[in-house]
Design a protein around this motif. Structure first.
Motif, PDB file in Angstrom:
ATOM      1  N   LEU A  33       0.729  -1.074  -0.171  1.00 16.18           N
ATOM      2  CA  LEU A  33      -0.087   0.112   0.119  1.00 16.18           C
ATOM      3  C   LEU A  33       0.762   1.169  -0.024  1.00 16.18           C
ATOM      4  O   LEU A  33       0.187   2.281  -0.084  1.00 16.18           O
ATOM      5  N   VAL A  34       2.104   1.180   0.201  1.00 21.53           N
ATOM      6  CA  VAL A  34       2.965   2.375   0.125  1.00 21.53           C
ATOM      7  C   VAL A  34       4.080   2.368  -1.000  1.00 21.53           C
ATOM      8  O   VAL A  34       4.187   3.392  -1.652  1.00 21.53           O
ATOM      9  N   ASN A  35       4.709   1.352  -0.896  1.00 20.90           N
ATOM     10  CA  ASN A  35       5.620   1.299  -2.195  1.00 20.90           C
ATOM     11  C   ASN A  35       5.284   1.548  -3.433  1.00 20.90           C
ATOM     12  O   ASN A  35       4.029   1.368  -3.859  1.00 20.90           O
ATOM     13  N   ASN A  36       6.211   2.002  -4.309  1.00 20.40           N
ATOM     14  CA  ASN A  36       5.688   2.272  -5.837  1.00 20.40           C
ATOM     15  C   ASN A  36       4.616   3.117  -5.842  1.00 20.40           C
ATOM     16  O   ASN A  36       3.749   2.999  -6.665  1.00 20.40           O
ATOM     17  N   GLY A  37       4.454   4.006  -4.963  1.00 25.28           N
ATOM     18  CA  GLY A  37       3.207   4.913  -5.053  1.00 25.28           C
ATOM     19  C   GLY A  37       2.052   4.311  -4.784  1.00 25.28           C
ATOM     20  O   GLY A  37       0.668   4.812  -4.967  1.00 25.28           O
ATOM     21  N   GLY A  38       2.072   3.175  -4.034  1.00 27.76           N
ATOM     22  CA  GLY A  38       0.951   2.307  -3.738  1.00 27.76           C
ATOM     23  C   GLY A  38       0.481   1.200  -4.818  1.00 27.76           C
ATOM     24  O   GLY A  38       0.011   1.843  -5.724  1.00 27.76           O
ATOM     25  N   GLU A  39       0.723   0.016  -4.593  1.00 27.55           N
ATOM     26  CA  GLU A  39       0.370  -0.883  -5.672  1.00 27.55           C
ATOM     27  C   GLU A  39      -0.923  -1.024  -5.966  1.00 27.55           C
ATOM     28  O   GLU A  39      -1.462  -1.404  -6.910  1.00 27.55           O
ATOM     29  N   ARG A 116      -5.771   6.066   3.272  1.00 30.08           N
ATOM     30  CA  ARG A 116      -6.107   6.959   2.176  1.00 30.08           C
ATOM     31  C   ARG A 116      -6.257   8.242   2.733  1.00 30.08           C
ATOM     32  O   ARG A 116      -6.358   9.191   2.240  1.00 30.08           O
ATOM     33  N   VAL A 117      -7.275   8.070   3.714  1.00 27.34           N
ATOM     34  CA  VAL A 117      -7.761   9.160   4.662  1.00 27.34           C
ATOM     35  C   VAL A 117      -6.841  10.189   5.081  1.00 27.34           C
ATOM     36  O   VAL A 117      -6.641  11.430   4.915  1.00 27.34           O
ATOM     37  N   LEU A 118      -5.951   9.451   6.101  1.00 23.09           N
ATOM     38  CA  LEU A 118      -4.825  10.108   6.392  1.00 23.09           C
ATOM     39  C   LEU A 118      -3.790  10.809   5.689  1.00 23.09           C
ATOM     40  O   LEU A 118      -3.323  11.854   5.644  1.00 23.09           O
ATOM     41  N   GLN A 119      -3.757  10.170   4.560  1.00 18.93           N
ATOM     42  CA  GLN A 119      -2.922  10.597   3.241  1.00 18.93           C
ATOM     43  C   GLN A 119      -3.313  12.032   2.785  1.00 18.93           C
ATOM     44  O   GLN A 119      -2.812  12.787   2.565  1.00 18.93           O
ATOM     45  N   TYR A 120      -4.776  11.873   2.500  1.00 17.40           N
ATOM     46  CA  TYR A 120      -5.771  13.039   2.096  1.00 17.40           C
ATOM     47  C   TYR A 120      -5.515  14.249   2.942  1.00 17.40           C
ATOM     48  O   TYR A 120      -5.281  15.384   2.457  1.00 17.40           O
ATOM     49  N   LEU A 121      -5.619  14.128   4.105  1.00 15.02           N
ATOM     50  CA  LEU A 121      -5.665  15.141   5.321  1.00 15.02           C
ATOM     51  C   LEU A 121      -4.209  15.778   5.267  1.00 15.02           C
ATOM     52  O   LEU A 121      -4.060  16.884   5.267  1.00 15.02           O
ATOM     53  N   VAL A 122      -3.265  14.906   5.118  1.00 12.18           N
ATOM     54  CA  VAL A 122      -1.653  15.427   4.997  1.00 12.18           C
ATOM     55  C   VAL A 122      -1.420  16.109   3.748  1.00 12.18           C
ATOM     56  O   VAL A 122      -1.064  17.435   3.506  1.00 12.18           O
ATOM     57  N   GLU A 124      -3.290  16.693   0.732  1.00 15.54           N
ATOM     58  CA  GLU A 124      -4.406  17.572   0.068  1.00 15.54           C
ATOM     59  C   GLU A 124      -4.936  18.562   0.816  1.00 15.54           C
ATOM     60  O   GLU A 124      -5.389  19.701   0.269  1.00 15.54           O
ATOM     61  N   MET A 125      -4.755  18.436   2.216  1.00 10.73           N
ATOM     62  CA  MET A 125      -5.406  19.473   2.939  1.00 10.73           C
ATOM     63  C   MET A 125      -4.518  20.173   3.948  1.00 10.73           C
ATOM     64  O   MET A 125      -4.627  21.128   4.715  1.00 10.73           O
ATOM     65  N   GLY A 126      -3.179  19.635   3.839  1.00  7.51           N
ATOM     66  CA  GLY A 126      -2.060  20.463   4.581  1.00  7.51           C
ATOM     67  C   GLY A 126      -2.226  20.277   6.043  1.00  7.51           C
ATOM     68  O   GLY A 126      -1.825  21.244   6.839  1.00  7.51           O
ATOM     69  N   VAL A 127      -2.873  19.332   6.546  1.00  6.30           N
ATOM     70  CA  VAL A 127      -2.887  19.162   7.919  1.00  6.30           C
ATOM     71  C   VAL A 127      -1.649  18.761   8.613  1.00  6.30           C
ATOM     72  O   VAL A 127      -0.962  18.019   8.026  1.00  6.30           O
ATOM     73  N   SER A 128      -1.496  19.508   9.916  1.00  2.00           N
ATOM     74  CA  SER A 128      -0.111  18.854  10.641  1.00  2.00           C
ATOM     75  C   SER A 128      -0.112  17.541  11.012  1.00  2.00           C
ATOM     76  O   SER A 128      -1.324  16.873  11.290  1.00  2.00           O
ATOM     77  N   GLU A 129       1.216  16.939  11.257  1.00  4.69           N
ATOM     78  CA  GLU A 129       0.993  15.589  12.054  1.00  4.69           C
ATOM     79  C   GLU A 129       0.152  15.608  13.221  1.00  4.69           C
ATOM     80  O   GLU A 129      -0.632  14.652  13.654  1.00  4.69           O
ATOM     81  N   ALA A 130       0.295  16.547  13.884  1.00  6.13           N
ATOM     82  CA  ALA A 130      -0.480  16.519  15.381  1.00  6.13           C
ATOM     83  C   ALA A 130      -1.921  16.533  15.185  1.00  6.13           C
ATOM     84  O   ALA A 130      -2.716  15.756  15.724  1.00  6.13           O
ATOM     85  N   ASP A 131      -2.468  17.373  14.190  1.00  5.66           N
ATOM     86  CA  ASP A 131      -3.794  17.392  13.877  1.00  5.66           C
ATOM     87  C   ASP A 131      -4.191  15.974  13.368  1.00  5.66           C
ATOM     88  O   ASP A 131      -5.479  15.633  13.503  1.00  5.66           O
ATOM     89  N   LYS A 132      -3.415  15.451  12.559  1.00  7.66           N
ATOM     90  CA  LYS A 132      -3.749  14.112  11.971  1.00  7.66           C
ATOM     91  C   LYS A 132      -3.901  13.356  12.823  1.00  7.66           C
ATOM     92  O   LYS A 132      -4.916  12.517  13.083  1.00  7.66           O
ATOM     93  N   MET A 133      -3.126  13.178  14.110  1.00 14.27           N
ATOM     94  CA  MET A 133      -3.037  12.170  15.207  1.00 14.27           C
ATOM     95  C   MET A 133      -4.162  12.421  16.154  1.00 14.27           C
ATOM     96  O   MET A 133      -5.008  11.590  16.632  1.00 14.27           O
TER      97      MET A 133
END
Lengths: 216, 216
Positions: A33-39, A116-122, A124-133
């Motif tokens: 799910l991570v390598n190669n841009g997500g198989e 995919r949701v955590l990735q979108y938050l960071v 696409e929406m520029g959410v900080s690591e702290a806010d993501k957690m």
């Protein structure tokens, strides 16, 4: 049977437990799910599963191949096709309670906290690591608090009485995930107890992410 | 039977369609999701449903009261208890396909775009209205694009063949919601066609939000 999954995918982990409980063997195919841009986004996988999510389950019944996505649908299929060690009680009311517990995890917690949701938050929406957690912990705490109340009413050794069910199968991967992200579980004594009980069973222990051939 | 819901709740809308298809009557009790800080968070409702979500479904079978949350669990309960006008095909493979379509909506689209999530984005994470709408559209487009491919393989007049099922019941409220937020549906001809077909049936039309007694 073939299961396209990933060691850390909660949804694939669920199906692995279900297969183990029923003593069924499937060929496991890793989709990183991570390598190669997500198989999961590759052209080949997208043909198999246009939602670009794992797991995908393939079965061949002689009459042709069936291709299924959605872990709950896959597990109900397995349960109807292979009734040994049922994943749901027989009683209609009890089945409904177990399904509602499983869905409280699969529809209210997991969709909000998956990769995919955590990735979108960071991304696409520029959410900080702290806010993501904070987001991550928020939805698990909400869901676990509600589930804990249901468990105080219905649980025995497992989520519903003394037999592992679809509810336990959904709960264990979610707890695994919560532990990975250092979520404090002290407020959920039933959840912690059921986590311990389930992991005494080889069906659950053998399905754990670290036991998979693609674990790194 | 009692259904605690709200006219605009997609999950309550689903259960209303299922009840109508089966020609079952329930008492509808409105839980206003916005007024008074959200009545789903009231002490009284929280006792009924600790997840603070609608719907909650109550049935009394003589042997006691059953309290169910989670719309898919409620609908499978109704389907097992009242087999007339089945919501799932009899064939195991076909049931699995219908469930996977329903869950592709109930587990991958709706949880990300429901009220509490949009509220959290704005109120807790300071996301702009524009970014909130981008988020909203993103998850529907992803989900509808995948579903459209499944429909091109399996749909007839409805999502699976020519009988309305759990898949249509999940699809219609999601399309209603998408239209409300001005989502462009031109890329999804099967979804648009099925929307039109379903709404020709009184079971669907009568369950529409604007037809409910608490609509404002």
């Amino acid at each position: 049977m073939k299961l396209y999954g990933y060691w850390r995918s909660s949804a694939a982990y669920r199906v692995r437990i279900a297969l183990n409980l029923k003593q069924l063997t499937a060929e496991h195919i890793s989709v990183h799910l991570v390598n190669n841009g997500g198989e999961q986004h590759s052209e080949v996988y997208h043909q198999l599963n246009p939602s670009d999510l794992v797991p995908t389950f393939i079965d061949n019944n002689g009459s042709g191949e069936i291709n299924l996505s959605q872990s709950l649908a896959i597990m109900e299929y397995l349960d109807e096709k292979h009734p040994q060690q049922p994943l749901l009680p027989r009683n209609i009311e009890q089945r409904a309670i177990v399904r509602s517990m499983a869905q409280a995890i699969a529809c209210e917690i997991h969709p909000l906290d998956n990769l995919r949701v955590l990735q979108y938050l960071v991304n696409e929406m520029g959410v900080s690591e702290a806010d993501k957690m904070r987001w991550y912990h928020h939805w698990i705490h909400l869901g676990f608090a509600a589930l804990e109340q249901q468990l105080s009413q219905y649980s025995g050794r497992f989520c519903f009485g003394d037999t592992p069910s679809l509810a336990d199968i959904c709960l264990i991967p979610q707890v695994y995930n919560a532990k990975r992200f250092n979520l404090e579980l002290a407020a959920y004594p039933n959840i912690v107890r059921i986590w311990d009980e389930c992991n005494k069973l080889t069906a659950f222990a053998d399905a754990a992410p670290e036991q998979q051939y693609d674990a790194t």
